[in-house]
Design a protein around this motif. Structure first.
Motif, short mmCIF file in Angstrom:
data_model
loop_
_atom_site.label_atom_id
_atom_site.label_comp_id
_atom_site.label_asym_id
_atom_site.label_seq_id
_atom_site.Cartn_x
_atom_site.Cartn_y
_atom_site.Cartn_z
N GLN A 169 0.83 -1.21 0.00
CA GLN A 169 0.00 0.00 0.00
C GLN A 169 0.86 1.25 0.00
O GLN A 169 0.56 2.23 -0.70
CB GLN A 169 -0.93 0.00 1.22
CG GLN A 169 -1.85 1.22 1.31
CD GLN A 169 -2.87 1.26 0.19
OE1 GLN A 169 -3.51 0.27 -0.10
NE2 GLN A 169 -3.01 2.42 -0.46
N GLN A 170 1.94 1.22 0.77
CA GLN A 170 2.82 2.39 0.84
C GLN A 170 3.55 2.61 -0.50
O GLN A 170 3.71 3.75 -0.94
CB GLN A 170 3.81 2.22 1.98
CG GLN A 170 3.17 2.20 3.35
CD GLN A 170 4.18 2.03 4.47
OE1 GLN A 170 4.95 2.94 4.77
NE2 GLN A 170 4.19 0.86 5.08
N VAL A 171 3.99 1.52 -1.12
CA VAL A 171 4.64 1.65 -2.43
C VAL A 171 3.65 2.20 -3.45
O VAL A 171 3.96 3.09 -4.25
CB VAL A 171 5.20 0.29 -2.89
CG1 VAL A 171 5.77 0.41 -4.30
CG2 VAL A 171 6.27 -0.21 -1.93
N ASN A 206 5.16 7.70 -20.31
CA ASN A 206 6.05 6.97 -21.23
C ASN A 206 7.46 6.75 -20.68
O ASN A 206 8.34 6.29 -21.41
CB ASN A 206 6.13 7.68 -22.59
CG ASN A 206 4.80 7.68 -23.31
OD1 ASN A 206 4.21 6.63 -23.55
ND2 ASN A 206 4.30 8.87 -23.63
N ARG A 207 7.66 7.03 -19.43
CA ARG A 207 8.98 6.84 -18.83
C ARG A 207 9.09 5.41 -18.28
O ARG A 207 8.23 4.94 -17.56
CB ARG A 207 9.13 7.85 -17.69
CG ARG A 207 10.37 7.70 -16.85
CD ARG A 207 10.40 8.85 -15.85
NE ARG A 207 11.46 8.71 -14.88
CZ ARG A 207 11.77 9.66 -14.00
NH1 ARG A 207 11.10 10.80 -14.00
NH2 ARG A 207 12.73 9.48 -13.14
N PRO A 208 10.16 4.68 -18.59
CA PRO A 208 10.32 3.31 -18.07
C PRO A 208 10.47 3.29 -16.55
O PRO A 208 11.05 4.21 -15.95
CB PRO A 208 11.60 2.82 -18.75
CG PRO A 208 11.79 3.71 -19.94
CD PRO A 208 11.24 5.05 -19.53
N ILE A 209 9.98 2.22 -15.95
CA ILE A 209 10.11 2.03 -14.51
C ILE A 209 10.17 0.53 -14.24
O ILE A 209 9.43 -0.24 -14.89
CB ILE A 209 8.94 2.69 -13.74
CG1 ILE A 209 9.15 2.58 -12.23
CG2 ILE A 209 7.58 2.11 -14.15
CD1 ILE A 209 8.14 3.40 -11.41
N ALA A 222 1.91 -3.47 -6.04
CA ALA A 222 1.63 -2.06 -6.33
C ALA A 222 1.56 -1.83 -7.83
O ALA A 222 0.68 -1.11 -8.33
CB ALA A 222 2.70 -1.16 -5.70
N PHE A 223 2.47 -2.44 -8.59
CA PHE A 223 2.47 -2.31 -10.05
C PHE A 223 1.17 -2.85 -10.64
O PHE A 223 0.61 -2.26 -11.57
CB PHE A 223 3.67 -3.04 -10.65
CG PHE A 223 4.92 -2.21 -10.77
CD1 PHE A 223 5.32 -1.37 -9.75
CD2 PHE A 223 5.72 -2.29 -11.90
CE1 PHE A 223 6.48 -0.61 -9.85
CE2 PHE A 223 6.88 -1.54 -12.03
CZ PHE A 223 7.26 -0.70 -11.00
N ILE A 224 0.69 -3.97 -10.11
CA ILE A 224 -0.56 -4.56 -10.62
C ILE A 224 -1.72 -3.59 -10.41
O ILE A 224 -2.53 -3.36 -11.31
CB ILE A 224 -0.83 -5.91 -9.93
CG1 ILE A 224 0.18 -6.95 -10.41
CG2 ILE A 224 -2.26 -6.38 -10.22
CD1 ILE A 224 0.13 -8.25 -9.64
N ARG A 225 -1.81 -3.01 -9.22
CA ARG A 225 -2.90 -2.05 -8.94
C ARG A 225 -2.82 -0.84 -9.86
O ARG A 225 -3.83 -0.37 -10.38
CB ARG A 225 -2.85 -1.62 -7.48
CG ARG A 225 -3.25 -2.68 -6.48
CD ARG A 225 -3.20 -2.17 -5.06
NE ARG A 225 -4.14 -1.08 -4.84
CZ ARG A 225 -4.21 -0.38 -3.70
NH1 ARG A 225 -3.37 -0.65 -2.71
NH2 ARG A 225 -5.10 0.57 -3.56
N GLY A 251 -4.83 1.89 -15.01
CA GLY A 251 -4.43 2.50 -16.27
C GLY A 251 -3.29 3.48 -16.14
O GLY A 251 -3.07 4.30 -17.04
N LEU A 252 -2.53 3.40 -15.04
CA LEU A 252 -1.43 4.33 -14.82
C LEU A 252 -0.07 3.75 -15.19
O LEU A 252 0.91 4.49 -15.30
CB LEU A 252 -1.42 4.81 -13.36
CG LEU A 252 -2.67 5.59 -12.93
CD1 LEU A 252 -2.60 5.94 -11.45
CD2 LEU A 252 -2.84 6.86 -13.77
N LEU A 253 0.01 2.44 -15.37
CA LEU A 253 1.21 1.79 -15.87
C LEU A 253 0.84 0.95 -17.10
O LEU A 253 -0.27 0.41 -17.17
CB LEU A 253 1.84 0.87 -14.82
CG LEU A 253 2.49 1.50 -13.59
CD1 LEU A 253 3.09 0.41 -12.71
CD2 LEU A 253 3.56 2.51 -13.98
#
Length: 248
Positions: free
Chosen positions: A25-27, A43-46, A65-68, A73-75
């Motif tokens: 949640q914090q991430v 469009n910036r890689p992460i 966090a990436f999945i959420r 639609g943010l990643l």
């Protein structure tokens, strides 16, 4: 206007995760705020590994966090290639706008019908703080108080649970709104519109509250195409990842 783009290190290296909340949640909160405020530009890689290393956590909470963020639609993930900050998509913007307008106009109307003295005091207090942030040109605080005003209207209406879907819908709109900061005319108009909404609610004028909220939430729509032309790289996906994927 200077945008707030920062390195991932500048955003995460000083972050301290606590034990009283789930790490995922914090991430999620850290990355979401950085994406919405354009500290992490479209469009910036992460990478999961980079985030995990900087926060000194395993990849599991970062993956969650990436999945959420992807579900919101943010990643955008390109398998075997990269994950990037999603571009601002017009379709998502218009869907978010439709949802936000439907919920917030009805919420403002209900709040005007049932608000009590405590609610009036709280709404006028947050409005005063919002105006003060504008006068001091404290833009991060200004933006947070904008969110707080809308969240408080949901609470006053007895619909606290609607704050979450509204917040998710606002996420797609917030990145565009950050493109307009700091523009004094826009910010002054926001405070003036909030004032009209809040006064209609506090004076028990439900129809006026609904209409004032409608005017407010539609304010950004006429500017979308101009902002898209001004910041094309934010609205358009970089094609290189997709081309590489197709070539494999």
């Amino acid at each position: 206007m200077e945008l707030g783009s920062q390195s991932l290190g500048a955003i995460l290296d000083d972050a301290n995760l606590t034990r009283d909340r789930r790490a995922s949640q914090q991430v999620y909160d850290l990355l979401r705020r950085a994406i919405l405020s354009l500290q992490l530009e479209p469009n910036r890689p992460i990478s999961e590994q980079d985030v995990a290393n900087r926060l000194s956590v395993s990849r599991t909470p970062v993956r969650e966090a990436f999945i959420r963020l992807s579900e919101e639609g943010l990643l955008t993930s390109y398998p075997q290639l990269a994950t990037v900050i999603a571009p601002i998509r017009m379709e998502a913007l218009l869907e978010a706008q439709f949802l936000r307008e439907a919920i917030e106009c009805a919420t403002a109307e209900r709040a005007a019908r049932i608000i009590d003295e405590d609610g009036i005091i709280r709404l006028r207090a947050v409005l005063a703080r919002h105006s003060a942030a504008l006068q001091a040109e404290k833009w991060p605080e200004f933006h947070l108080l904008d969110e707080e005003t809308h969240r408080l209207i949901c609470e006053v209406a007895g619909l606290r649970g609607l704050g979450r879907p509204v917040e998710q819908a606002r996420g797609h709109l917030d990145r565009v709104r950050y493109l307009t900061l700091p523009e004094l005319d826009t910010s002054r108009r926001v405070v003036a519109q909030h004032t009209t909404v809040v006064e209609a609610i506090c004076e028990h004028r439900p129809e006026d509250a609904r209409e004032a909220m409608r005017v407010h939430v539609r304010d950004l729509l006429p500017r979308l195409e101009g902002l898209r032309e001004r910041y094309p790289d934010f609205f358009e996906e970089k094609p290189q990842f997709a081309r590489r994927a197709a070539a494999r």
